[in-house]
Structure formats: structure tokens, C-alpha cells
Design a protein around this motif. Structure first.
Motif, short mmCIF file in Angstrom:
data_model
loop_
_atom_site.label_atom_id
_atom_site.label_comp_id
_atom_site.label_asym_id
_atom_site.label_seq_id
_atom_site.Cartn_x
_atom_site.Cartn_y
_atom_site.Cartn_z
N TYR A 97 -3.61 8.83 2.44
CA TYR A 97 -3.39 7.42 2.20
C TYR A 97 -4.44 6.58 2.26
O TYR A 97 -5.52 6.92 2.68
CB TYR A 97 -2.31 6.80 3.35
N THR A 98 -4.48 5.35 1.61
CA THR A 98 -5.62 4.32 1.50
C THR A 98 -5.32 3.24 2.67
O THR A 98 -4.23 2.46 2.56
CB THR A 98 -5.70 3.75 0.06
N PRO A 99 -6.26 3.08 3.54
CA PRO A 99 -5.91 1.91 4.37
C PRO A 99 -5.78 0.82 3.86
O PRO A 99 -6.60 0.16 3.05
CB PRO A 99 -7.28 2.17 5.64
N THR A 100 -5.00 -0.08 4.59
CA THR A 100 -4.90 -1.27 4.33
C THR A 100 -6.07 -2.34 4.37
O THR A 100 -6.31 -3.36 4.11
CB THR A 100 -3.65 -2.12 5.12
N THR A 101 -7.04 -1.74 5.14
CA THR A 101 -8.20 -2.40 5.55
C THR A 101 -9.41 -1.97 4.57
O THR A 101 -10.38 -2.62 4.51
CB THR A 101 -8.54 -1.97 6.90
N GLY A 102 -9.01 -1.44 3.57
CA GLY A 102 -10.14 -1.07 2.57
C GLY A 102 -10.63 0.28 2.87
O GLY A 102 -10.31 0.73 3.80
N GLY A 103 -11.51 0.56 2.25
CA GLY A 103 -12.26 2.02 2.25
C GLY A 103 -11.74 2.94 1.64
O GLY A 103 -10.91 2.98 0.92
N GLU A 104 -12.40 4.04 2.04
CA GLU A 104 -12.21 5.22 1.37
C GLU A 104 -10.72 5.95 1.61
O GLU A 104 -10.12 5.68 2.77
CB GLU A 104 -13.24 6.53 1.50
#
Length: 184
Positions: A97-104
Motif C-alpha cells: 500500500y501507499t501511505p496516506t501520509t505520503g512516501g514510498e
């Protein structure tokens, strides 16, 4: 200049943490190489279980029994003595998954259960299925979009344990599968 430097350090730390939490390049069915993924995180939780999750009738490891953790989701987890807090029958998923907080993107995270996937219903979801996560095991997970990598119908356990590396006791850790435990 100092503010930019501090922001840069905070950004690097955040990126490092997200990469470390998702840097498991192993096949979804293995846990080796996963030891450092959550080393900086305390995976204690409130112990609140998702709606619809059913207690296991006759679990291998009953509530309040002791077991040894064979998994290494977090640094200090492998070989730690665990106290079983809850045992539930469900389907456990490995997800990316892609975190809702951004990042890889976080790759091959273990475990999200059927009841932590928005509108999952009762049918086991196939690998490749796009989902919305309703769990907060890690920052940026709740509400994140993800993909099912694999699934396992099993008994999942919520456990308390003290890391073998020392530090605070982890309370209500979610989730450990039956195959990740052994008798004391």
C-alpha cells in the motif's frame, strides 16, 4: 538555513522509516528479512477489535496462555515470549500500500485481516485485488489504498510481549498468525 537543514533531517528520517517498514523483498509467504521493518515502532494498540471479528472457538493458543513468537515483524519479536490476549478466526492478508501520509509504497506488509478492509464482505479476496485499508497498525495506513498480495485463512492472535532486545512491553500487538507461534 537551520530550518531547511532540520526539515531535511526530518524528511530523511521519515523516508527512512517508511522504506524500512516496507523494505521486505521476500516472497509474501516468508518473514525472513522483515526483522528491521518495524524496529523503531511500538506496535501496541488499544486492543479494540474490528467489528464482525469472531473469537476462535478452540484456538491452539487459548487466551492468557503463553507462546513463543517465531516471526520477526519487528526487531526483538523473534523468540520473545508472548501472552495471548485474543484469538480470532479470519483471513489474514499480506498487502502492499501507499501511505496516506505520503512516501514510498510499503511492500508485503503482514498482516491485515478481512475485517480491516473496507467493504470486504466474507469472501476471501484474490491477489491483485485493490482495497481500502481500515486499520491503523502504522501511521498512514488507515484509509490507504492497497493491493492484496496473498491470503491465509487462519486463526490470528493479538499478543502482549516484551522485545528480546529490551524496551517497553508491546501490548495488544495485531496480528500474529498461528504458524508464527510455537508452544513455550
Amino acid at each position: 538555513m537551520k530550518i531547511k537543514f532540520l526539515l531535511g533531517l526530518v524528511s530523511l528520517f521519515t523516508i527512512f522509516t517508511l522504506v524500512a517498514c516496507g523494505n521486505n523483498k521476500e516472497e509474501p509467504s516468508t518473514t525472513e528479512g522483515h526483522e528491521m521493518n518495524h524496529s523503531e515502532m511500538n506496535h501496541s494498540s488499544s486492543g479494540v477489535i474490528p467489528a464482525g471479528l469472531k473469537e476462535a472457538d478452540n484456538p491452539t493458543y487459548p487466551v492468557e496462555s503463553k507462546a513463543i513468537l517465531k516471526t520477526d515483524h519487528m526487531n526483538g519479536m523473534k523468540d520473545a515470549e508472548a501472552t495471548i490476549v485474543g484469538a480470532y478466526n479470519t483471513t489474514a492478508y499480506v498487502i502492499s500500500y501507499t501511505p496516506t501520509t505520503g512516501g514510498e509504497k510499503v511492500e508485503n506488509h503482514k498482516w491485515i485481516i478481512q475485517e480491516e478492509i473496507k467493504n470486504a464482505g466474507r469472501k476471501t479476496l484474490e491477489p491483485g485485488t485493490e482495497v481500502t485499508i481500515e486499520a491503523s497498525h502504522m501511521e498512514g495506513m488507515d484509509g490507504a489504498k492497497g493491493t492484496i498480495e496473498s491470503s491465509e485463512k487462519t486463526t490470528v492472535y493479538m499478543v502482549d510481549y516484551t522485545p528480546t532486545t529490551g524496551g517497553e512491553e508491546v501490548k495488544n500487538h495485531k496480528w500474529v498468525t498461528e504458524s508464527e507461534l510455537t508452544s513455550k
